[in-house]
Motif scaffolding. Structure first.
Motif, PDB file in Angstrom:
ATOM      1  N   GLU A  14     -42.937 -24.843 -18.032  1.00 12.67           N
ATOM      2  CA  GLU A  14     -41.921 -23.899 -17.557  1.00 12.67           C
ATOM      3  C   GLU A  14     -40.628 -24.014 -18.354  1.00 12.67           C
ATOM      4  OE1 GLU A  14     -42.257 -21.328 -15.411  1.00 12.67           O
ATOM      5  OE2 GLU A  14     -44.375 -21.877 -15.453  1.00 12.67           O
ATOM      6  N   THR A  15     -40.322 -25.217 -18.865  1.00 11.93           N
ATOM      7  CA  THR A  15     -39.131 -25.390 -19.707  1.00 11.93           C
ATOM      8  C   THR A  15     -39.295 -24.625 -21.010  1.00 11.93           C
ATOM      9  OG1 THR A  15     -38.583 -27.543 -18.747  1.00 11.93           O
ATOM     10  CG2 THR A  15     -37.711 -27.084 -20.951  1.00 11.93           C
ATOM     11  N   ILE A  16     -40.442 -24.735 -21.625  1.00 12.77           N
ATOM     12  CA  ILE A  16     -40.710 -24.001 -22.868  1.00 12.77           C
ATOM     13  C   ILE A  16     -40.677 -22.506 -22.606  1.00 12.77           C
ATOM     14  CG2 ILE A  16     -42.484 -23.499 -24.603  1.00 12.77           C
ATOM     15  CD1 ILE A  16     -43.256 -26.555 -24.297  1.00 12.77           C
ATOM     16  N   ASP A  17     -41.342 -22.067 -21.538  1.00 11.58           N
ATOM     17  CA  ASP A  17     -41.350 -20.653 -21.183  1.00 11.58           C
ATOM     18  C   ASP A  17     -39.933 -20.152 -20.909  1.00 11.58           C
ATOM     19  OD1 ASP A  17     -42.746 -18.125 -20.341  1.00 11.58           O
ATOM     20  OD2 ASP A  17     -41.800 -18.664 -18.432  1.00 11.58           O
ATOM     21  N   GLY A  18     -39.175 -20.917 -20.141  1.00 11.72           N
ATOM     22  CA  GLY A  18     -37.807 -20.524 -19.810  1.00 11.72           C
ATOM     23  C   GLY A  18     -36.912 -20.469 -21.035  1.00 11.72           C
ATOM     24  N   GLY A  19     -37.049 -21.450 -21.919  1.00 16.76           N
ATOM     25  CA  GLY A  19     -36.254 -21.446 -23.148  1.00 16.76           C
ATOM     26  C   GLY A  19     -36.567 -20.237 -24.003  1.00 16.76           C
ATOM     27  N   CYS A  20     -37.832 -19.916 -24.106  1.00 12.11           N
ATOM     28  CA  CYS A  20     -38.234 -18.728 -24.877  1.00 12.11           C
ATOM     29  C   CYS A  20     -37.714 -17.455 -24.221  1.00 12.11           C
ATOM     30  CB  CYS A  20     -39.751 -18.674 -25.032  1.00 12.11           C
ATOM     31  SG  CYS A  20     -40.406 -19.908 -26.159  1.00 12.11           S
ATOM     32  N   ASP A  21     -37.786 -17.370 -22.888  1.00  9.45           N
ATOM     33  CA  ASP A  21     -37.285 -16.176 -22.189  1.00  9.45           C
ATOM     34  C   ASP A  21     -35.787 -15.999 -22.406  1.00  9.45           C
ATOM     35  OD1 ASP A  21     -39.782 -15.479 -21.235  1.00  9.45           O
ATOM     36  OD2 ASP A  21     -39.476 -16.361 -19.248  1.00  9.45           O
ATOM     37  N   VAL A  22     -35.018 -17.084 -22.336  1.00  8.12           N
ATOM     38  CA  VAL A  22     -33.571 -17.015 -22.576  1.00  8.12           C
ATOM     39  C   VAL A  22     -33.318 -16.527 -24.002  1.00  8.12           C
ATOM     40  CG1 VAL A  22     -31.479 -18.413 -22.893  1.00  8.12           C
ATOM     41  CG2 VAL A  22     -32.876 -18.713 -20.838  1.00  8.12           C
ATOM     42  N   ALA A  23     -34.062 -17.080 -24.963  1.00 10.03           N
ATOM     43  CA  ALA A  23     -33.889 -16.691 -26.365  1.00 10.03           C
ATOM     44  C   ALA A  23     -34.226 -15.214 -26.576  1.00 10.03           C
ATOM     45  CB  ALA A  23     -34.746 -17.577 -27.273  1.00 10.03           C
ATOM     46  N   VAL A  24     -35.279 -14.728 -25.947  1.00  9.77           N
ATOM     47  CA  VAL A  24     -35.686 -13.331 -26.098  1.00  9.77           C
ATOM     48  C   VAL A  24     -34.627 -12.391 -25.523  1.00  9.77           C
ATOM     49  CG1 VAL A  24     -37.343 -11.588 -25.262  1.00  9.77           C
ATOM     50  CG2 VAL A  24     -38.158 -13.716 -26.282  1.00  9.77           C
ATOM     51  N   VAL A  25     -34.113 -12.702 -24.346  1.00  8.78           N
ATOM     52  CA  VAL A  25     -33.081 -11.846 -23.749  1.00  8.78           C
ATOM     53  C   VAL A  25     -31.829 -11.853 -24.628  1.00  8.78           C
ATOM     54  CG1 VAL A  25     -31.556 -11.512 -21.759  1.00  8.78           C
ATOM     55  CG2 VAL A  25     -33.965 -12.055 -21.393  1.00  8.78           C
ATOM     56  N   ALA A  26     -31.421 -13.024 -25.108  1.00 10.46           N
ATOM     57  CA  ALA A  26     -30.237 -13.109 -25.970  1.00 10.46           C
ATOM     58  C   ALA A  26     -30.456 -12.334 -27.271  1.00 10.46           C
ATOM     59  CB  ALA A  26     -29.907 -14.570 -26.260  1.00 10.46           C
ATOM     60  N   LEU A  27     -31.624 -12.469 -27.852  1.00 17.89           N
ATOM     61  CA  LEU A  27     -31.951 -11.739 -29.078  1.00 17.89           C
ATOM     62  C   LEU A  27     -31.904 -10.232 -28.828  1.00 17.89           C
ATOM     63  CD1 LEU A  27     -32.955 -11.825 -32.026  1.00 17.89           C
ATOM     64  CD2 LEU A  27     -35.269 -12.057 -31.127  1.00 17.89           C
ATOM     65  N   ASN A  28     -32.408  -9.805 -27.683  1.00 19.18           N
ATOM     66  CA  ASN A  28     -32.383  -8.384 -27.329  1.00 19.18           C
ATOM     67  C   ASN A  28     -30.962  -7.861 -27.175  1.00 19.18           C
ATOM     68  OD1 ASN A  28     -34.734  -6.759 -27.129  1.00 19.18           O
ATOM     69  ND2 ASN A  28     -35.509  -8.149 -25.576  1.00 19.18           N
ATOM     70  N   ILE A  29     -30.068  -8.672 -26.640  1.00 21.69           N
ATOM     71  CA  ILE A  29     -28.668  -8.261 -26.492  1.00 21.69           C
ATOM     72  C   ILE A  29     -28.064  -7.988 -27.864  1.00 21.69           C
ATOM     73  CG2 ILE A  29     -26.357  -9.037 -25.792  1.00 21.69           C
ATOM     74  CD1 ILE A  29     -27.839 -10.535 -23.448  1.00 21.69           C
ATOM     75  N   VAL A  30     -28.318  -8.885 -28.816  1.00 22.13           N
ATOM     76  CA  VAL A  30     -27.799  -8.705 -30.177  1.00 22.13           C
ATOM     77  C   VAL A  30     -28.386  -7.439 -30.799  1.00 22.13           C
ATOM     78  CG1 VAL A  30     -27.736  -9.710 -32.501  1.00 22.13           C
ATOM     79  CG2 VAL A  30     -27.404 -11.177 -30.497  1.00 22.13           C
ATOM     80  N   TYR A  31     -29.703  -7.278 -30.691  1.00 18.78           N
ATOM     81  CA  TYR A  31     -30.365  -6.095 -31.250  1.00 18.78           C
ATOM     82  C   TYR A  31     -29.805  -4.814 -30.636  1.00 18.78           C
ATOM     83  CZ  TYR A  31     -33.871  -2.554 -32.153  1.00 18.78           C
ATOM     84  OH  TYR A  31     -34.492  -1.391 -32.514  1.00 18.78           O
ATOM     85  N   LYS A  32     -29.672  -4.787 -29.323  1.00 16.64           N
ATOM     86  CA  LYS A  32     -29.191  -3.574 -28.653  1.00 16.64           C
ATOM     87  C   LYS A  32     -27.743  -3.261 -29.039  1.00 16.64           C
ATOM     88  CE  LYS A  32     -32.326  -4.249 -24.859  1.00 16.64           C
ATOM     89  NZ  LYS A  32     -32.466  -4.951 -23.594  1.00 16.64           N
ATOM     90  N   ALA A  33     -26.941  -4.290 -29.255  1.00 12.67           N
ATOM     91  CA  ALA A  33     -25.561  -4.058 -29.703  1.00 12.67           C
ATOM     92  C   ALA A  33     -25.576  -3.362 -31.067  1.00 12.67           C
ATOM     93  CB  ALA A  33     -24.795  -5.373 -29.764  1.00 12.67           C
TER      94      ALA A  33
END
Length: 123
Positions: A53-72
């Motif tokens: 769950e730590t690996i999954d959660g870390g990846c999910d946080v990274a994906v959402v953050a990456l999406n914020i940058v892309y959408k900007a």
């Protein structure tokens, strides 16, 4: 181009931006709600010492953050250019982080554990 950036922007285009044009309101929602939710899941996973769950959660946080940058970037540029600009932004941040190494190759820390930036640091 990084396959991670490519897959992430494909997800964004096909599943999110197909129904929502990126706006500042949408970025605020992504930041305040989605990122906070994924971060809370990550905190729970590390608190319970659950490696999967730590690996999954870390990846999910990274994906959402990456999406914020892309959408900007996507608010100002087309999909392809936004994709390239997202990759360049991450490269610059990572290069900047690596420039925190001191010229002698060492890392110096403050008392609280934060890395001290040398005079050669590149913002």
């Amino acid at each position: 181009m990084s396959i991670l950036i490519e897959k992430n922007t494909e997800f964004s285009e096909k599943l999110e931006l197909a129904r929502n044009t990126p706006t500042w309101d949408y970025l605020r929602y992504s930041t305040a709600e989605l990122l906070a939710e994924e971060f809370e899941e990550l905190k729970r996973a590390t608190g319970s010492e659950d490696i999967i769950e730590t690996i999954d959660g870390g990846c999910d946080v990274a994906v959402v953050a990456l999406n914020i940058v892309y959408k900007a970037f996507r608010m100002k540029f087309g999909a392809e250019e936004a994709c390239f600009k997202t990759e360049e932004a991450f490269r610059r941040v990572l290069d900047s982080n690596l420039s925190k190494l001191h010229p002698d190759g060492t890392v110096k820390y403050r008392e609280d554990g934060k890395v001290l930036k040398p005079e050669t640091f590149k913002k």
